[in-house]
Design a protein around this motif. Sequence first.
Motif, mmCIF file in Angstrom:
data_model
loop_
_atom_site.group_PDB
_atom_site.id
_atom_site.type_symbol
_atom_site.label_atom_id
_atom_site.label_comp_id
_atom_site.label_asym_id
_atom_site.label_seq_id
_atom_site.Cartn_x
_atom_site.Cartn_y
_atom_site.Cartn_z
ATOM 1 N N VAL A 132 2.673 11.787 8.610
ATOM 2 C CA VAL A 132 2.016 11.294 9.788
ATOM 3 C C VAL A 132 -0.089 11.681 9.872
ATOM 4 C CG1 VAL A 132 1.613 11.440 12.497
ATOM 5 C CG2 VAL A 132 3.970 11.259 11.302
ATOM 6 N N ILE A 133 0.401 12.919 9.515
ATOM 7 C CA ILE A 133 -1.436 12.457 9.289
ATOM 8 C C ILE A 133 -2.020 12.236 8.510
ATOM 9 C CG2 ILE A 133 -3.566 14.791 8.355
ATOM 10 C CD1 ILE A 133 -0.751 16.458 9.834
ATOM 11 N N GLY A 134 -1.596 12.389 6.786
ATOM 12 C CA GLY A 134 -2.134 10.948 6.588
ATOM 13 C C GLY A 134 -1.914 9.940 6.830
ATOM 14 N N ALA A 135 -1.545 9.461 7.738
ATOM 15 C CA ALA A 135 -1.503 7.695 7.979
ATOM 16 C C ALA A 135 -2.040 8.073 8.995
ATOM 17 C CB ALA A 135 -0.540 6.955 8.378
ATOM 18 N N ILE A 136 -2.684 8.705 9.890
ATOM 19 C CA ILE A 136 -3.694 8.585 11.078
ATOM 20 C C ILE A 136 -5.208 8.883 10.658
ATOM 21 C CG2 ILE A 136 -4.635 10.503 12.702
ATOM 22 C CD1 ILE A 136 -1.728 10.789 13.629
ATOM 23 N N ALA A 137 -5.059 9.944 8.958
ATOM 24 C CA ALA A 137 -6.709 10.242 7.949
ATOM 25 C C ALA A 137 -6.912 9.118 7.670
ATOM 26 C CB ALA A 137 -6.189 11.600 7.225
ATOM 27 N N ALA A 138 -5.810 7.640 7.366
ATOM 28 C CA ALA A 138 -6.326 6.765 6.530
ATOM 29 C C ALA A 138 -6.348 5.938 6.955
ATOM 30 C CB ALA A 138 -5.251 6.406 5.265
ATOM 31 N N LEU A 139 -6.673 5.661 8.647
ATOM 32 C CA LEU A 139 -6.681 4.768 9.035
ATOM 33 C C LEU A 139 -8.268 4.020 9.677
ATOM 34 C CD1 LEU A 139 -5.417 2.906 11.793
ATOM 35 C CD2 LEU A 139 -5.439 4.172 13.115
ATOM 36 N N LEU A 191 0.864 3.958 2.485
ATOM 37 C CA LEU A 191 1.752 2.969 3.589
ATOM 38 C C LEU A 191 0.617 2.157 4.234
ATOM 39 C CD1 LEU A 191 4.378 1.275 4.657
ATOM 40 C CD2 LEU A 191 4.612 3.866 5.704
ATOM 41 N N LEU A 192 -0.271 3.003 5.005
ATOM 42 C CA LEU A 192 -1.219 1.848 6.031
ATOM 43 C C LEU A 192 -1.025 1.103 5.019
ATOM 44 C CD1 LEU A 192 -2.421 1.642 8.391
ATOM 45 C CD2 LEU A 192 -3.333 3.186 7.418
ATOM 46 N N LEU A 193 -2.500 1.108 4.032
ATOM 47 C CA LEU A 193 -3.712 0.432 3.147
ATOM 48 C C LEU A 193 -2.346 -0.954 2.674
ATOM 49 C CD1 LEU A 193 -5.505 2.896 2.159
ATOM 50 C CD2 LEU A 193 -6.027 1.354 3.368
ATOM 51 N N PHE A 194 -1.515 -0.593 1.944
ATOM 52 C CA PHE A 194 -0.783 -1.256 0.719
ATOM 53 C C PHE A 194 0.729 -1.289 1.066
ATOM 54 C CE2 PHE A 194 -3.855 1.499 -1.872
ATOM 55 C CZ PHE A 194 -4.601 0.699 -1.763
ATOM 56 N N PRO A 195 1.159 -1.852 2.339
ATOM 57 C CA PRO A 195 2.331 -2.162 2.880
ATOM 58 C C PRO A 195 3.696 -3.018 1.709
ATOM 59 C CG PRO A 195 0.887 -3.358 4.599
ATOM 60 C CD PRO A 195 -0.010 -2.510 3.278
ATOM 61 N N LYS A 196 3.116 -3.733 1.453
ATOM 62 C CA LYS A 196 3.897 -4.878 0.246
ATOM 63 C C LYS A 196 3.089 -4.472 -1.404
ATOM 64 C CE LYS A 196 3.854 -8.588 4.123
ATOM 65 N NZ LYS A 196 3.858 -9.628 3.970
ATOM 66 N N ALA A 197 2.711 -3.393 -1.092
ATOM 67 C CA ALA A 197 2.849 -2.886 -2.939
ATOM 68 C C ALA A 197 4.099 -3.199 -3.433
ATOM 69 C CB ALA A 197 1.770 -1.816 -3.507
ATOM 70 N N ARG A 198 4.360 -3.327 -4.825
ATOM 71 C CA ARG A 198 6.389 -2.844 -5.123
ATOM 72 C C ARG A 198 6.162 -1.835 -6.381
ATOM 73 N NH1 ARG A 198 7.857 -8.172 -8.770
ATOM 74 N NH2 ARG A 198 6.194 -7.469 -9.860
ATOM 75 N N VAL A 199 6.770 -0.871 -5.948
ATOM 76 C CA VAL A 199 7.630 0.164 -6.573
ATOM 77 C C VAL A 199 8.402 -0.076 -6.676
ATOM 78 C CG1 VAL A 199 7.256 2.655 -6.109
ATOM 79 C CG2 VAL A 199 6.081 1.377 -5.185
ATOM 80 N N ASP A 200 8.028 0.060 -8.846
ATOM 81 C CA ASP A 200 9.673 0.286 -9.199
ATOM 82 C C ASP A 200 11.035 1.370 -8.725
ATOM 83 O OD1 ASP A 200 8.941 -2.248 -10.193
ATOM 84 O OD2 ASP A 200 8.585 -1.127 -12.009
ATOM 85 N N VAL A 201 11.955 1.370 -8.261
ATOM 86 C CA VAL A 201 12.527 2.255 -8.082
ATOM 87 C C VAL A 201 13.541 2.630 -8.819
ATOM 88 C CG1 VAL A 201 14.495 3.064 -6.896
ATOM 89 C CG2 VAL A 201 12.552 2.195 -5.574
ATOM 90 N N PHE A 202 14.526 3.766 -9.296
ATOM 91 C CA PHE A 202 15.214 4.015 -10.081
ATOM 92 C C PHE A 202 16.755 4.500 -8.930
ATOM 93 C CE2 PHE A 202 18.404 7.433 -12.750
ATOM 94 C CZ PHE A 202 18.442 5.966 -13.339
#
Length: 245
Positions: free
Chosen positions: A201-208, A141-152
Amino acid sequence: MFPIRDHNPSERVPYVTYALIVLNVGVYLIGLVLYQTDQALNQLYFDYAMIPLLLSQGENYSSLVTSIFLHAGIMHLAGNMLFLWIFGDNLEDKMGHVPFLAFYLLCGVGASLAQFATEPLSPVPTVGASGAIAGVMGGYLLLFPKARVDVFLFFVVFFRIFPIPAWIMLGLWFALQLFNGFNTDVSGGGVAYWAHAGGFVIGAIAALPLWLRLGGTAFWERTDGHPDHPEARYGRSSVPRVRRR
């Protein structure tokens, strides 16, 4: 509603993502073969699942890692591996193989500790890769917030696949974990919602640090919030349409 793929599969082979999927599936299959009785299964969870009460007593710290590779059923495993397959490859591509593995384990341990903090005296075992994968989703989410994801989307007799930006899908998922975490008895829900939320949350912080090294908001402007390589093109079905006479 659940994701089935993103539109930016990585250009490099995500060896660690694939290896983690193989390892999780392998551990599950070995468990089916070697632990066929309730007694054996209980012993497996006692030895390798994260049990908050044991941690509070200063025991079995290794379960913070081993619990990440155990799953409670085939659907539990399949759902987790689907999310890892969708979101892990692009993050591994940007981080590199070894840093991504360290990131994954850090998120998994942190997620287990988040769940432990909500119920430190619980004797209920906690298992699953979802906390670590939630961290992958937070980093994505932090790196690619606008990447398109196909949802079923499936609702009774209606179903459809449609693309949405990652920030909508992941934001809704995170909000749902918080909502359920606050509205579900920690000892009776059967799902470790706080492990999910904590791992995210930890993932977003660790990717910062990586995001800042790539340029921060300038990275978003350069890539428009997408992985910085061309999108995959998913064509329509090649099955011919047959008209009724």
